[in-house]
Design a protein around this motif. Structure first.
Motif, PDB file in Angstrom:
ATOM      1  N   GLU A 187      -5.458   3.678  -9.810  1.00  0.00           N
ATOM      2  CA  GLU A 187      -6.209   2.716  -9.001  1.00  0.00           C
ATOM      3  C   GLU A 187      -5.359   2.049  -7.932  1.00  0.00           C
ATOM      4  N   LYS A 188      -4.056   2.077  -8.085  1.00  0.00           N
ATOM      5  CA  LYS A 188      -3.168   1.464  -7.090  1.00  0.00           C
ATOM      6  C   LYS A 188      -3.372   2.059  -5.703  1.00  0.00           C
ATOM      7  N   HIS A 189      -3.733   3.353  -5.650  1.00  0.00           N
ATOM      8  CA  HIS A 189      -3.868   4.043  -4.368  1.00  0.00           C
ATOM      9  C   HIS A 189      -5.309   4.058  -3.852  1.00  0.00           C
ATOM     10  N   GLY A 190      -6.198   3.423  -4.577  1.00  0.00           N
ATOM     11  CA  GLY A 190      -7.582   3.360  -4.128  1.00  0.00           C
ATOM     12  C   GLY A 190      -8.263   4.718  -4.175  1.00  0.00           C
ATOM     13  N   GLU A 191      -9.349   4.810  -3.409  1.00  0.00           N
ATOM     14  CA  GLU A 191     -10.134   6.040  -3.378  1.00  0.00           C
ATOM     15  C   GLU A 191     -11.030   6.020  -2.151  1.00  0.00           C
ATOM     16  N   ASN A 192     -11.212   7.194  -1.560  1.00  0.00           N
ATOM     17  CA  ASN A 192     -12.050   7.300  -0.362  1.00  0.00           C
ATOM     18  C   ASN A 192     -11.577   6.386   0.770  1.00  0.00           C
ATOM     19  N   GLY A 193     -10.251   6.221   0.857  1.00  0.00           N
ATOM     20  CA  GLY A 193      -9.667   5.454   1.956  1.00  0.00           C
ATOM     21  C   GLY A 193      -9.708   3.951   1.816  1.00  0.00           C
ATOM     22  N   LYS A 194     -10.066   3.439   0.666  1.00  0.00           N
ATOM     23  CA  LYS A 194     -10.135   1.984   0.488  1.00  0.00           C
ATOM     24  C   LYS A 194      -9.816   1.629  -0.960  1.00  0.00           C
ATOM     25  N   GLY A 195      -9.576   0.320  -1.144  1.00  0.00           N
ATOM     26  CA  GLY A 195      -9.342  -0.170  -2.490  1.00  0.00           C
ATOM     27  C   GLY A 195      -7.913  -0.084  -2.966  1.00  0.00           C
ATOM     28  N   ALA A 196      -6.984   0.340  -2.085  1.00  0.00           N
ATOM     29  CA  ALA A 196      -5.583   0.411  -2.502  1.00  0.00           C
ATOM     30  C   ALA A 196      -5.027  -0.984  -2.690  1.00  0.00           C
ATOM     31  N   HIS A 197      -4.085  -1.139  -3.599  1.00  0.00           N
ATOM     32  CA  HIS A 197      -3.468  -2.434  -3.840  1.00  0.00           C
ATOM     33  C   HIS A 197      -2.667  -2.874  -2.617  1.00  0.00           C
ATOM     34  N   PRO A 198      -2.476  -4.159  -2.449  1.00  0.00           N
ATOM     35  CA  PRO A 198      -1.643  -4.655  -1.334  1.00  0.00           C
ATOM     36  C   PRO A 198      -0.222  -4.132  -1.449  1.00  0.00           C
ATOM     37  N   GLU A 199       0.569  -4.459  -0.442  1.00  0.00           N
ATOM     38  CA  GLU A 199       1.958  -3.998  -0.427  1.00  0.00           C
ATOM     39  C   GLU A 199       2.652  -4.306  -1.743  1.00  0.00           C
ATOM     40  N   ASN A 200       3.450  -3.348  -2.178  1.00  0.00           N
ATOM     41  CA  ASN A 200       4.143  -3.469  -3.450  1.00  0.00           C
ATOM     42  C   ASN A 200       5.639  -3.621  -3.199  1.00  0.00           C
ATOM     43  N   LYS A 201       6.192  -4.789  -3.548  1.00  0.00           N
ATOM     44  CA  LYS A 201       7.624  -5.054  -3.359  1.00  0.00           C
ATOM     45  C   LYS A 201       8.040  -4.826  -1.907  1.00  0.00           C
ATOM     46  N   GLY A 202       7.178  -5.218  -1.006  1.00  0.00           N
ATOM     47  CA  GLY A 202       7.482  -5.104   0.412  1.00  0.00           C
ATOM     48  C   GLY A 202       7.216  -3.749   0.995  1.00  0.00           C
ATOM     49  N   GLU A 203       6.781  -2.784   0.184  1.00  0.00           N
ATOM     50  CA  GLU A 203       6.511  -1.433   0.662  1.00  0.00           C
ATOM     51  C   GLU A 203       5.012  -1.179   0.722  1.00  0.00           C
ATOM     52  N   GLU A 204       4.601  -0.483   1.769  1.00  0.00           N
ATOM     53  CA  GLU A 204       3.187  -0.161   1.926  1.00  0.00           C
ATOM     54  C   GLU A 204       2.750   0.818   0.838  1.00  0.00           C
ATOM     55  N   VAL A 205       1.573   0.575   0.270  1.00  0.00           N
ATOM     56  CA  VAL A 205       1.033   1.457  -0.752  1.00  0.00           C
ATOM     57  C   VAL A 205       0.184   2.527  -0.074  1.00  0.00           C
ATOM     58  N   SER A 206       0.512   3.780  -0.303  1.00  0.00           N
ATOM     59  CA  SER A 206      -0.243   4.880   0.294  1.00  0.00           C
ATOM     60  C   SER A 206      -1.638   4.958  -0.310  1.00  0.00           C
ATOM     61  N   VAL A 207      -2.570   5.452   0.502  1.00  0.00           N
ATOM     62  CA  VAL A 207      -3.976   5.445   0.115  1.00  0.00           C
ATOM     63  C   VAL A 207      -4.459   6.861  -0.185  1.00  0.00           C
TER      64      VAL A 207
END
Length: 289
Positions: A187-207
């Motif tokens: 779930e951290k990466h979301g689905e269908n281009g949305k719902g990904a978690h916010p930045e993690n430890k300053g790094e962008e979370v890929s979707v």
């Protein structure tokens, strides 16, 4: 851990002086140097592609000798072909030096019995290690595969073959991964281009741009490097590479594991994909065009 084993078999010229293994591998065509050069080059490309896939390749030294019969009789007409072919097989195993079957062990096939050849060896291995998968890769039968039913008094064992082509064998291999690849959505990466978690430890979370079902469908054909902790595929629907991460690193994977779970996400930086993986993905794309 279970294995995928691919046996390479070559055509054997029909001549009274040639010690052929079986009529099933015999051809009447005497290949000239140019044709044999093309065959050997294509074999090298094939072996190179699968050298770092989830399989091991074996060959038959007697079959190789029968394939090279014309070369041994007329060496001046086939310069360098022996050396060219032998170099391809470095690192591959001759099953006759690592055999499980006995030379006298017989199996019924059609209206005859066969022994001391690759099909009887595979049948014996299937009986002794049924978790493994076996395939004969050969161009003897053109662009079609062939299956034989080897019979004993108590059982029938199918032994199959496919053309020695990257596309045919890769399709087979994608259905026989060991351990089996299982998609596990994160779930951290979301689905269908949305719902990904916010930045993690300053790094962008890929979707994950696609649905989890779509990502799962592509997983069997994803490409990686040993030990396959990370896999990649090119998602033509989104014109992006997708990266798969194994839930368990290979070094911690139990020896008896039958499944290996992966989650995935799309990436914007193509440089993350190893050059070897890009080469293999593009090779498969060209073959499918």
């Amino acid at each position: 851990m279970a294995e995928n084993i691919i046996a390479l078999m070559f055509p054997e010229y029909d001549d009274i002086g040639n010690l052929v293994i079986s009529k099933d591998w015999v051809v009447n065509e005497l290949f000239d140097d140019k044709t044999m050069g093309v065959q050997i080059k294509e074999t090298g490309i094939f072996v190179d592609f699968f050298n770092d896939e989830e399989c091991s390749m074996i060959y038959d030294s007697m079959n190789i000798n029968a394939y090279l019969y014309a070369v041994s009789v007329l060496p001046e007409c086939y310069p360098s072909r022996v050396r060219q072919l032998r170099s391809i097989f470095k690192g591959l195993k001759d099953w006759r030096r690592n055999r499980i079957s006995s030379e006298t062990e017989e199996y019924g096939i059609y209206d005859e019995t066969i022994k001391n050849e690759i099909r009887t060896e595979i049948a014996t291995r299937i009986e002794s290690t049924p978790a493994n998968s076996y395939l004969i890769a050969t161009n003897v039968f053109g662009d079609k595969g062939k299956t034989w039913d080897l019979k004993t008094k108590t059982s029938t064992i199918p032994v199959g073959s496919l053309p020695m082509s990257i596309s045919h064998v890769f399709e087979w291999l994608s259905n026989h991964h060991k351990p089996l690849r299982v998609y596990e959505w994160n779930e951290k990466h979301g689905e269908n281009g949305k719902g990904a978690h916010p930045e993690n430890k300053g790094e962008e979370v890929s979707v994950l741009e696609s649905s989890r079902e779509h990502a799962g469908e592509l997983l069997p054909k994803a490409i990686g490097l040993p030990n396959y902790d990370t896999l990649y595929c090119y998602d033509v629907n989104f014109k992006k590479y997708m990266e798969y991460k194994a839930g368990c690193k290979f070094e911690r994977l139990p020896e008896n594991a039958v499944e290996r779970k992966y989650h995935s996400f799309h990436i914007n930086d193509d440089s993350r994909v190893p050059k070897r993986v890009v080469y293999k993905i593009k090779t498969l794309q060209k073959l499918s065009e």
